[in-house]
Design a protein around this motif. Structure first.
Motif, PDB file in Angstrom:
ATOM      1  N   LEU B 739       0.831  -1.203   0.000  1.00 50.82           N
ATOM      2  CA  LEU B 739       0.000   0.000   0.000  1.00 50.82           C
ATOM      3  C   LEU B 739       0.868   1.256   0.000  1.00 50.82           C
ATOM      4  CD1 LEU B 739      -3.096   0.890   0.503  1.00 50.82           C
ATOM      5  CD2 LEU B 739      -2.446   1.112   2.888  1.00 50.82           C
ATOM      6  N   ASP B 740       2.167   1.108  -0.118  1.00 52.27           N
ATOM      7  CA  ASP B 740       3.050   2.256   0.014  1.00 52.27           C
ATOM      8  C   ASP B 740       3.095   3.096  -1.250  1.00 52.27           C
ATOM      9  OD1 ASP B 740       4.530  -0.317  -0.777  1.00 52.27           O
ATOM     10  OD2 ASP B 740       5.852   1.280  -1.511  1.00 52.27           O
ATOM     11  N   ARG B 741       3.554   4.334  -1.085  1.00 50.43           N
ATOM     12  CA  ARG B 741       3.644   5.319  -2.166  1.00 50.43           C
ATOM     13  C   ARG B 741       4.407   4.779  -3.390  1.00 50.43           C
ATOM     14  NH1 ARG B 741       6.548   9.219   2.064  1.00 50.43           N
ATOM     15  NH2 ARG B 741       4.753   8.360   3.169  1.00 50.43           N
ATOM     16  N   TYR B 742       5.481   4.050  -3.124  1.00 46.23           N
ATOM     17  CA  TYR B 742       6.294   3.561  -4.257  1.00 46.23           C
ATOM     18  C   TYR B 742       5.517   2.511  -5.056  1.00 46.23           C
ATOM     19  CZ  TYR B 742       9.869   5.770  -1.349  1.00 46.23           C
ATOM     20  OH  TYR B 742      10.576   6.653  -0.592  1.00 46.23           O
ATOM     21  N   ARG B 743       4.869   1.640  -4.329  1.00 45.10           N
ATOM     22  CA  ARG B 743       4.048   0.604  -4.980  1.00 45.10           C
ATOM     23  C   ARG B 743       2.913   1.258  -5.770  1.00 45.10           C
ATOM     24  NH1 ARG B 743       4.766  -4.301  -6.613  1.00 45.10           N
ATOM     25  NH2 ARG B 743       3.577  -3.523  -8.360  1.00 45.10           N
ATOM     26  N   LEU B 744       2.312   2.298  -5.209  1.00 45.95           N
ATOM     27  CA  LEU B 744       1.205   2.974  -5.897  1.00 45.95           C
ATOM     28  C   LEU B 744       1.700   3.633  -7.188  1.00 45.95           C
ATOM     29  CD1 LEU B 744      -0.636   4.605  -2.831  1.00 45.95           C
ATOM     30  CD2 LEU B 744      -1.367   2.605  -4.145  1.00 45.95           C
ATOM     31  N   GLY B 756       5.817   5.978 -21.684  1.00 42.07           N
ATOM     32  CA  GLY B 756       7.129   6.139 -22.297  1.00 42.07           C
ATOM     33  C   GLY B 756       8.298   5.833 -21.386  1.00 42.07           C
ATOM     34  N   GLN B 757       9.458   6.252 -21.877  1.00 40.13           N
ATOM     35  CA  GLN B 757      10.721   5.866 -21.265  1.00 40.13           C
ATOM     36  C   GLN B 757      10.903   6.455 -19.872  1.00 40.13           C
ATOM     37  OE1 GLN B 757      12.173   3.473 -22.831  1.00 40.13           O
ATOM     38  NE2 GLN B 757      13.469   3.245 -21.040  1.00 40.13           N
ATOM     39  N   ASN B 758      10.455   7.704 -19.691  1.00 41.89           N
ATOM     40  CA  ASN B 758      10.548   8.341 -18.385  1.00 41.89           C
ATOM     41  C   ASN B 758       9.937   7.471 -17.297  1.00 41.89           C
ATOM     42  OD1 ASN B 758      11.851  10.570 -19.093  1.00 41.89           O
ATOM     43  ND2 ASN B 758      10.115  12.014 -18.885  1.00 41.89           N
ATOM     44  N   ALA B 759       8.792   6.907 -17.655  1.00 42.64           N
ATOM     45  CA  ALA B 759       8.061   6.122 -16.675  1.00 42.64           C
ATOM     46  C   ALA B 759       8.815   4.851 -16.320  1.00 42.64           C
ATOM     47  CB  ALA B 759       6.666   5.778 -17.195  1.00 42.64           C
ATOM     48  N   ALA B 760       9.449   4.264 -17.322  1.00 42.35           N
ATOM     49  CA  ALA B 760      10.215   3.044 -17.049  1.00 42.35           C
ATOM     50  C   ALA B 760      11.332   3.347 -16.066  1.00 42.35           C
ATOM     51  CB  ALA B 760      10.764   2.476 -18.353  1.00 42.35           C
ATOM     52  N   GLY B 761      11.971   4.489 -16.254  1.00 40.58           N
ATOM     53  CA  GLY B 761      13.021   4.891 -15.325  1.00 40.58           C
ATOM     54  C   GLY B 761      12.466   5.146 -13.941  1.00 40.58           C
ATOM     55  N   LEU B 762      11.334   5.807 -13.899  1.00 41.65           N
ATOM     56  CA  LEU B 762      10.692   6.095 -12.607  1.00 41.65           C
ATOM     57  C   LEU B 762      10.351   4.801 -11.888  1.00 41.65           C
ATOM     58  CD1 LEU B 762       9.374   8.040 -10.565  1.00 41.65           C
ATOM     59  CD2 LEU B 762       7.298   7.973 -11.971  1.00 41.65           C
ATOM     60  N   ARG B 763       9.839   3.847 -12.664  1.00 35.91           N
ATOM     61  CA  ARG B 763       9.446   2.585 -12.045  1.00 35.91           C
ATOM     62  C   ARG B 763      10.646   1.935 -11.360  1.00 35.91           C
ATOM     63  NH1 ARG B 763       8.009  -2.436 -11.508  1.00 35.91           N
ATOM     64  NH2 ARG B 763       5.807  -2.972 -11.412  1.00 35.91           N
ATOM     65  N   GLN B 764      11.781   1.954 -12.068  1.00 32.44           N
ATOM     66  CA  GLN B 764      12.971   1.353 -11.462  1.00 32.44           C
ATOM     67  C   GLN B 764      13.393   2.124 -10.208  1.00 32.44           C
ATOM     68  OE1 GLN B 764      14.295  -1.637 -12.238  1.00 32.44           O
ATOM     69  NE2 GLN B 764      15.374  -1.296 -10.292  1.00 32.44           N
ATOM     70  N   ARG B 765      13.259   3.455 -10.262  1.00 28.39           N
ATOM     71  CA  ARG B 765      13.606   4.253  -9.073  1.00 28.39           C
ATOM     72  C   ARG B 765      12.698   3.904  -7.898  1.00 28.39           C
ATOM     73  NH1 ARG B 765      13.723   8.583 -12.546  1.00 28.39           N
ATOM     74  NH2 ARG B 765      12.218   9.843 -11.396  1.00 28.39           N
ATOM     75  N   ALA B 769      13.822   2.657  -4.377  1.00 35.22           N
ATOM     76  CA  ALA B 769      13.479   3.444  -3.193  1.00 35.22           C
ATOM     77  C   ALA B 769      12.802   2.558  -2.141  1.00 35.22           C
ATOM     78  CB  ALA B 769      12.555   4.601  -3.576  1.00 35.22           C
ATOM     79  N   ARG B 770      11.959   1.671  -2.616  1.00 35.73           N
ATOM     80  CA  ARG B 770      11.266   0.752  -1.732  1.00 35.73           C
ATOM     81  C   ARG B 770      12.275  -0.152  -1.025  1.00 35.73           C
ATOM     82  NH1 ARG B 770       7.319  -3.720  -2.691  1.00 35.73           N
ATOM     83  NH2 ARG B 770       5.515  -3.055  -1.518  1.00 35.73           N
ATOM     84  N   HIS B 771      13.212  -0.630  -1.826  1.00 35.70           N
ATOM     85  CA  HIS B 771      14.230  -1.502  -1.270  1.00 35.70           C
ATOM     86  C   HIS B 771      15.071  -0.738  -0.247  1.00 35.70           C
ATOM     87  CE1 HIS B 771      16.951  -4.905  -1.219  1.00 35.70           C
ATOM     88  NE2 HIS B 771      17.969  -4.062  -1.325  1.00 35.70           N
ATOM     89  N   ALA B 772      15.439   0.484  -0.603  1.00 37.75           N
ATOM     90  CA  ALA B 772      16.268   1.285   0.299  1.00 37.75           C
ATOM     91  C   ALA B 772      15.530   1.575   1.601  1.00 37.75           C
ATOM     92  CB  ALA B 772      16.670   2.587  -0.387  1.00 37.75           C
ATOM     93  N   ASP B 783      11.926   4.421  10.344  1.00 36.47           N
ATOM     94  CA  ASP B 783      11.754   4.723   8.933  1.00 36.47           C
ATOM     95  C   ASP B 783      12.763   5.759   8.467  1.00 36.47           C
ATOM     96  OD1 ASP B 783       9.673   2.974   8.371  1.00 36.47           O
ATOM     97  OD2 ASP B 783       8.196   4.324   9.251  1.00 36.47           O
ATOM     98  N   LEU B 784      13.083   5.702   7.182  1.00 37.91           N
ATOM     99  CA  LEU B 784      13.927   6.711   6.554  1.00 37.91           C
ATOM    100  C   LEU B 784      13.324   8.093   6.826  1.00 37.91           C
ATOM    101  CD1 LEU B 784      14.812   5.735   2.860  1.00 37.91           C
ATOM    102  CD2 LEU B 784      16.393   6.613   4.589  1.00 37.91           C
TER     103      LEU B 784
END
Lengths: 794, 794
Positions: B739-744, B756-765, B769-772, B783-784
């Motif tokens: 339910l976290d922001r990154y997952r959303l 597009g490509q921007n989104a693919a990069g964002l998804r990886q970020r 971020a979730r992992h971090a 929490d961070l």
């Protein structure tokens, strides 16, 4: 040896014994505080610094010293008397205390080698507690020796009794917090001693831990008079021993004396009862302990100018600002050093050798007792072949039978075949739910007075009936958690009483399945009869089919729901459930005389598939139907078949498919539940585009919830219980809720296009028939014979 | 006058009084049997024939004669002492007995003129009972004078105490069956006397009706020793008076003497306490009665060769085959004639004049006492303007506040403004749920010992805290049913403890609304804090948001569910709830410091609409969005806003609409719920075809259940609690449940095409971020900061 007025020894412990038990207790307390506070510097080899402290201080100190005190003293008794004992921690939020004890006695390091008896192991022990990626704050499934989650309060004593049944050598020490003692389920559990047989069952030793406060309030038991308190415990049948004080040496001596007296008494009661096994029923006056010590005992006396020890302020974390407030940090260090850790742990960080002598060894350790990891002791049930108990039917839907009565004969033989590991639990509804064949082989266990007019009441028996769903559920859970099997039979509406107990047990099963050293236990089986549609002597207040909705919020790999429509499918379903492990199975089945649809062979096949097309009732000849009539539950199945019959007669060219669902989980996609049907299979049965009229036993929304992802969901129209009902006839009940055969036929007509003029006439006839049926019922007080006696035609 | 050893009069009734009370009792018994059996020939003017008998014999005889005995004797006392009394029928399945008494004293005919004091009226009285179109078999809302349904057992005594609070002149006579006495909730109710103030509250007179059996089993209380039984009742603080026997004359005299003693004692306790109002807290030893009489007393002694009277066989219908078995028919006639109806009823069929002299008149009749039709006495709460209590915010999502703490100040002033009609109930969680401002104006009511270290504990106060959800719920229900107002605050997970009590109350409200002479009562309000997402000191066992699912199975016109995301919306919501009538309102709100989103004015408007687009957080500029982020609940709202912030920064051209839902019922179609949105409105907000990501406080399925009929349902993707959790940090909890922001943000990228490509990069970020965040939490135990301190940007 000196004795007190009540005959107890005043100083049963030698100085050396006293010193050793006190050291053990101090060690447990030290380890408890360490778990709550420390990330590092576990042995206080250097002065405490803020970075040694956890950033979030989580846990409950208040109850912990009392728990460790009891644990240490029980250890002494186990070792001295070679007792077979487990420990139920009612105040389960005192998790760090119990974890500390399991570490001290070596079980924790055996199961988790990295948390070993070393400085590094102790550091890990501290760090992992209430820490992300670590262990929970409560006595959870992760804690060796526990059968009782530190979750919702109220169930410690019923779990303890459940564990004691059929374990004649076992003693279950059960600590009950004085907060928990205020809950209804706990208050209703004291009388469990009426149901415990001293010959064939073990013993429960209740220990009321009177530490005076719950969260922010004093407790009732702590603020009534001594006289009333003792009067209460005598009233519920115990012999209470009081231990009280704030001076450790005195309390050690008192507690040792009281426990010695209790275990002497328990041995005496058992011996007496077992010498006299054919004697009259006897309900012995079992001993118990009332232990009154300060909340947060040995913790900070006063913090920031207000008293803490002995008050509600000691409930969680007495020093809250240790990381930022140097004064608090100093107090914490002083507090921890007051236990003299240098005496308690060796240079490596393990317990000092003197401590290791106190606790029992091997499986006698309460944390390693196999009863508390019930799957280790679990043996399969011996199950007679249920197919031999089937009801012979003469054609589908033409024979009348009472499903639960048929099941009862099989249950009777399950009881006979498993005299040591299966019990039937219910709130005085075993006979009412027509499982009374059980009484051909056994009785209701009961050690209070028995009168000549009583039937099937005996000091030993496999049927457990108290008018308390909480008690039945708690006993059964305790019985299952210690490696046995059982069945809980109850009214459908009132099983909601244990909604929250079910939650706790389901969560326990979920946790248990993830812990490698925990072994699977038998499933928790509910048989809900006296269901919503047949509350003849009762009415609206007894009508609620929502337990299955509640159950379905828990993890899909734990819950199962079955709605067998007749006797043979019920037999097959229950056989399946009693073989299961780690599930909660909910079976809803009727007890009233009703039509039988499946032969034994058909029932076996139908239950294996979980749902299926009843070709004998369908008119689609295996081709694409015009409409699907689906049903789940005995009352809806009857109405669907009667509707199919009406349609067959009136609209012979309409292709109707009848689908019956036994295993509700089949309706979910296979991605959601292990029993789920794949989408293609689902579409083959329910079609991708035809109207589906689903007559359902429960609230209609559940079917939508299960099927909303299916291709044809927009065409699924559900009839079910919609909170209409009163004391009335069976057919009137389905009419009140629009689940009756006439309404279903109207639904078909309204949803299948192009049926023409015949259908319009039929629809009007249905309206009239419905009206006539209601009028007849209101005039004569019973259903129209044509409705009540309807059978599937030859 | 002679007295017994215990000081009671041996024969307080004169012969004439005895004869009259016995006649009254016989009349009630006659009318009870008549209701169970007869369709016609009510006065037995001719010999009974099968056609006079109902085709289906439904009801409970066993408890009925005892209930009528007590009712008649209380009538004598009310008349003699001008008492203000109501009657709570624990064995509520003895419905026909209570109906008989309300008919005898004239209330029933006043409310139902066709069921009048005539032969025809009596015939209608008999026929309607448990008959289709008639009245239910139990003491239901339809029975005048009842505040307690004869449904699930366990709540009679807590209802009685709830009725007595703040009614200093009222006495609540509460009959408790010995079966009911085994239930947990009942067992936990005895100590209610700790919470009753003899100065400002009324009195409860418990009457344990020891008739020996439940359904098919003996009862525990009947089979323990006299000494233990009396010890138990003294232990829970009462002075028990024992009345026992099977000879009517003796029992009449004993019961009259015991009741006289009880009412003398009650008057004395009240007078003493009220003379000494400033004295120390005192918990008086209130009297109670243990009445031991045979089950099914005065009914058939033996039927078909087996004993019936005094055994469990008398529980329901002692003669089962009256219509078909002439011997049974003759026995019924003999039984009914044994009451000598010719002496009891006049020629017209009404009660004989001698009987009419026994019962009290007008509103003193227990069946006509306005306390038992609470709506008659209900006065609105004086509510301070909640807008004056709002939290000032500096920009959306930038101020931190504790919602329940803000609410607490308003609640404090609600308490002050309504000193006679509002109470706050909770299982020791008022302070823990941060409503402790209440203690600035009042205390916790408590009449047991109070120590100097206690805080806010006093003999009189408006806060009721016992560690029993059952007790809190029962007290509050009793308080509401007698025309007052209240709020129950509890942990979200453990409110499931009262699932079944909620069911019973909701059904009562449903029935009540259909009865013309019943007046509406105040809503039952739950405030659930300490919710699933913030169980900091606890863990998995304390996480369950399913109460709202449970509630939603009841009728749509009764239940309301609100999820205010911040302090100001919580204030507005609670004001609305406290003004309500006849609803059950469930409000879920956080207690932890969290971001605030709405100014007071915005909160008022947002709550009026129930849900709405938060334009300040949206980037769709009032046009068609690319994606809708919906949220309900404080934790999901935070994550949705943080996700919206991430999207706004990384994909500035993406049109995101943020929708917040306060009133969950708005999601349903208006055809399903009075609060439901019309489809067009729904589509305007949630779109007809765009992806909707719904972050929900509870189990995701509930949102599907509410929206499955909506145009865009196939596009609604829900994140919520999925039974993952432990003792961990707030952000880790939402991560565990996806339910976290990154997952959303990932969900948005996966569902919105053409990013597009921007989104693919964002998804990886986001993955990184979730992992971090998880790694940081696991390493540092918190929490961070970037996550924990996130705010909505300027």
């Amino acid at each position: 040896m000196d004795t007190t007025q009540s005959g107890l020894a005043t100083a049963p412990l030698t100085d050396e014994e006293l010193a050793r038990i006190d050291a053990y207790w101090r060690a447990a307390n030290y380890l408890t505080v360490g778990q709550i506070y420390l990330l590092d510097n576990p042995l206080l080899r250097e002065p405490l610094r803020p970075e040694h402290i956890k950033p979030r201080l989580l846990g409950h100190w208040g109850t912990s010293p009392g728990l460790s005190l009891i644990y240490a003293h029980l250890n002494r008794c186990i070792a001295a008397r070679d007792l077979d004992m487990i420990f139920v921690t009612g105040p389960g939020h005192g998790g760090p205390a119990i974890v500390a004890n399991t570490w001290l006695e070596g079980t924790y390091p055996e199961l988790h080698p990295s948390v070993n008896h070393s400085e590094e192991g102790m550091k890990r022990l501290f760090r992992q507690f209430s820490f992300p990626g670590g262990i929970p704050s409560h006595v959870a499934a992760e804690v060796p020796g526990s059968i009782h989650e530190g979750g919702e309060l109220g169930y410690a004593l019923s779990h303890a009794y459940g564990a004691a049944f059929d374990n004649p050598e076992l003693t279950v020490a059960c600590v009950i917090g004085d907060g928990e003692a205020e809950t209804g389920p706990m208050a209703g559990s004291w009388f469990s001693n009426v149901f415990l047989n001293p010959v064939t069952d073990g013993t429960v030793l209740p220990i009321l831990h009177l530490n005076g406060y719950k969260i922010a309030n004093p407790t009732i038991f702590a603020r009534i008079s001594d006289e009333d308190r003792m009067s209460f415990f005598r009233g519920v049948g115990y012999e209470p021993f009081l231990v009280e004080g704030g001076d450790p040496a005195s309390v050690h001596q008192q507690l040792a004396a009281a426990l010695d007296a209790c275990f002497d008494r328990i041995a005496e009661i058992r011996a007496d009862a077992r010498r006299n096994v054919n004697g009259k029923p006897v309900r012995p006056r079992w001993p118990m302990i009332v232990l009154r010590t300060p909340k947060g005992w040995t913790g900070p006396d006063e913090v920031d100018g207000v008293p803490v020890e002995g008050t509600w302020r000691a409930h969680q974390v007495p020093l809250a600002a240790v990381r930022s407030n140097p004064e608090h940090l100093a107090m914490l260090e002083e507090w921890m050093r007051s236990y003299r850790p240098e005496e308690l742990f060796d240079a490596m960080g393990g317990p000092a050798p003197e401590l290791l002598g106190l606790h029992p060894q091997g499986a006698r350790r309460m944390s390693a007792n196999p009863h508390a990891n019930g799957g280790l002791l679990l043996r399969d049930l011996v199950l007679p072949d249920y197919r031999d108990y089937g009801l012979a039917i003469e054609g589908h839907g033409r024979t009348t039978g009472e499903a639960t009565r048929v099941l009862g004969k099989w249950i009777r033989d399950v009881i006979s075949a498993n005299p040591d590991r299966f019990r039937l639990f219910g709130p005085d509804e075993v006979a009412s739910n027509r499982l009374d064949a059980a009484f051909e082989t056994t009785d209701r266990q009961w050690t209070a007075e028995i009168l000549p007019t009583d039937e099937h009441q005996a000091p030993h028996g496999r049927v457990m009936e108290a008018l308390s769903e909480h008690l039945c559920e708690g006993w059964l859970e305790g019985y299952l958690l210690t490696g046995r099997h059982g069945l809980f039979t109850s009214y459908e509406a009132f099983i909601h009483i244990v909604d929250s107990m079910f939650n706790q047990h389901a969560k326990w099963l979920d946790s248990l399945s993830k812990i490698p050293w925990r072994q699977p236990i038998a499933s928790l089986n509910y048989l809900l009869s006296s269901h919503v549609w047949r509350q003849d002597h009762n009415g609206f207040s007894h009508q609620d089919p929502g337990f299955i909705d509640h159950v379905m919020n828990k993890k899909a790999d734990i819950v199962r729901v079955y709605l067998p429509p007749d006797a043979n499918t019920l037999l097959s379903t229950m056989d399946h459930c009693l073989r299961g492990r780690q599930y909660v199975n909910v079976v809803v089945a009727g007890k009233q005389p009703s039509l039988q649809y499946t032969s034994m062979d058909e029932a076996v096949r139908h239950c294996e598939r979980g749902l299926g097309i009843w070709e004998w009732a369908s008119t689609d000849d295996g081709q694409s139907p015009d409409v699907v009539l689906a049903c789940a539950g005995d009352a809806p199945t009857l109405e669907v078949l009667a509707a199919a019959d009406l349609l067959r007669q009136a609209l012979p060219r309409l292709k109707v498919r009848v689908v019956n669902v036994v295993d509700l989980m089949r309706l979910q996609p296979d991605t959601e539940h292990p029993h789920g049907l794949g989408d293609r299979q689902f579409d083959t049965i329910f079609t991708a585009d035809k109207p589906v009229l689903f007559a359902f036993h429960g609230y209609p929304m559940l079917i939508h919830r299960l099927t909303y992802r299916r291709t044809n969901h927009d065409n699924i129209h559900v009839r079910g219980y919609k909170e209409e009902g009163t004391t009335t006839t069976p057919f009137d009940m389905v009419v009140l809720n629009d689940l009756d055969r006439y309404r279903l036929v109207m639904d078909v007509i309204d949803r299948v296009p192009g049926l023409g003029q015949n259908a319009a006439g039929l629809r009007q006839r249905m309206v009239d028939a419905r009206h006539a049926a209601r009028e007849h019922t209101r005039t004569h007080g019973e259903d129209l014979p044509a409705v009540a006696e309807w059978q599937w035609p030859h």
